[in-house]
Design a protein around this motif. Sequence first.
Motif, short mmCIF file in Angstrom:
data_model
loop_
_atom_site.label_atom_id
_atom_site.label_comp_id
_atom_site.label_asym_id
_atom_site.label_seq_id
_atom_site.Cartn_x
_atom_site.Cartn_y
_atom_site.Cartn_z
N ARG A 4 0.83 -1.22 0.00
CA ARG A 4 0.00 0.00 0.00
C ARG A 4 0.86 1.26 0.00
O ARG A 4 0.58 2.22 -0.74
CB ARG A 4 -0.93 -0.01 1.22
N ALA A 27 2.28 1.82 -3.38
CA ALA A 27 1.25 2.33 -4.30
C ALA A 27 1.03 3.83 -4.10
O ALA A 27 0.72 4.55 -5.05
CB ALA A 27 -0.07 1.58 -4.08
N ALA A 44 -4.92 0.15 -1.12
CA ALA A 44 -3.94 0.22 -2.20
C ALA A 44 -4.58 0.64 -3.51
O ALA A 44 -3.99 1.38 -4.30
CB ALA A 44 -3.25 -1.14 -2.36
N LEU A 45 -5.81 0.18 -3.75
CA LEU A 45 -6.51 0.53 -4.98
C LEU A 45 -6.93 2.00 -5.00
O LEU A 45 -7.24 2.54 -6.06
CB LEU A 45 -7.75 -0.36 -5.15
N PRO A 101 -1.57 1.98 -8.08
CA PRO A 101 -1.87 0.66 -7.51
C PRO A 101 -1.06 -0.46 -8.14
O PRO A 101 -0.85 -1.50 -7.53
CB PRO A 101 -3.37 0.48 -7.77
#
Length: 408
Positions: free
Chosen positions: A140, A143, A184-185, A190
Amino acid sequence: MRRYLVGGAVRDRLLGLPGGDRDWVVVGSTPAEMVLAGYLPVGKDFPVFLHAQTKEEHALARTERKTAPGYHGFVFHAAPDVTLEQDLARRDFTINAIAEAEDGTLVDPFGGARDLGARVLRHVSPAFAEDPVRILRAARFLARFAPLGFTIAPETLALMRDMVAAGEVDHLVPERVWQELKKALEMPRPSAAIALLRACGALAKLLPEVDALYGVPQRPEYHPEVDTGVHVQMVLDMAARLAPGDALVGFCALVHDLGKALTPKDKLPRHIGHEHSGVRPLRAVCARYKVPAEFAAVAEIVCREHLNVHRIDELRPDTVHELLSRCDAFRKPQRVKQLALACEADARGRLGREEDDYPPARRLLALHDAAAAVSAGHAVAKGLSGPAVGDWLREARIDAIRAARASL
């Protein structure tokens, strides 16, 4: 009693980023003294308090000891003799192990400021290996910070590989995996999270359906990047660019092509029917991680319909209507925008196509707007009732789609 600002607030200020929550560590105090000083106790597992005015979290300095596998297997010790350095030593990354005294002095025993300058994500100590959630947190953070030039330290990647080999990720509970994946998205890159999980071996354990896409070829005239796994990473980053912070669209990007891993080798690099074969592995991912129902529903729509959206100009008006109906678009119009964004990310998440225009997204939205403008109220106004309302509504919406297409 001394208190120090710690964690993300210090890190982000040093990076010149907007500040978020401000967390504090308190050294030389006890729970009773904190309550007497007016702090409100809120911690269940260890002593955490809220400042009466600012509501900022204040935790007593503590150490922790591993007692069982997974990330629940820890015993915490908080006492007045626990030092700030001992508290910082239990943190995950050096860039998160910097403290700031109330006079602005930095306490940085593990070189976090140096690693911020070098743009390196590095673990604080071997104790990193005791908590498998830190693998997900590393993904995360990468990202989030990869656009700033951050990379993972080689020794940290090696430690993460050892953790995966030792079976630590097998102890992660589904809810925590989903929580970290969703975060993370929401980040600007990502793909860096997925690439790191793959590099340490965790992707094959946690998302084997995604890991299986790497090395699967696609037709180069449509996918100059060829490798399906590389394509998915590009789609993820394009989704983050088109819909910043939207984890739902990001999840759709992540799982839209799972069917390509199931294409028989003698059929490669073509992937006929992958939009349908991808539904089964997608449902498996959603069941494993208890993905929220709307995320699962929209992701399945994108998986099943993305090729139809790409060729929307070739579809008959009644076929467009059926597509919209399958999406439940007349009751949940937001799904059409989500589908359009995910399909645009798919089309532009290809080598050399990043700046291409994508008219099908605009056309899908326009055709849906035209059809949605026709309501059941119009049928009732004509004196219709019962099943006749639905029949009329379908035909009227198809006519509206036909007229809208003629005007585009």
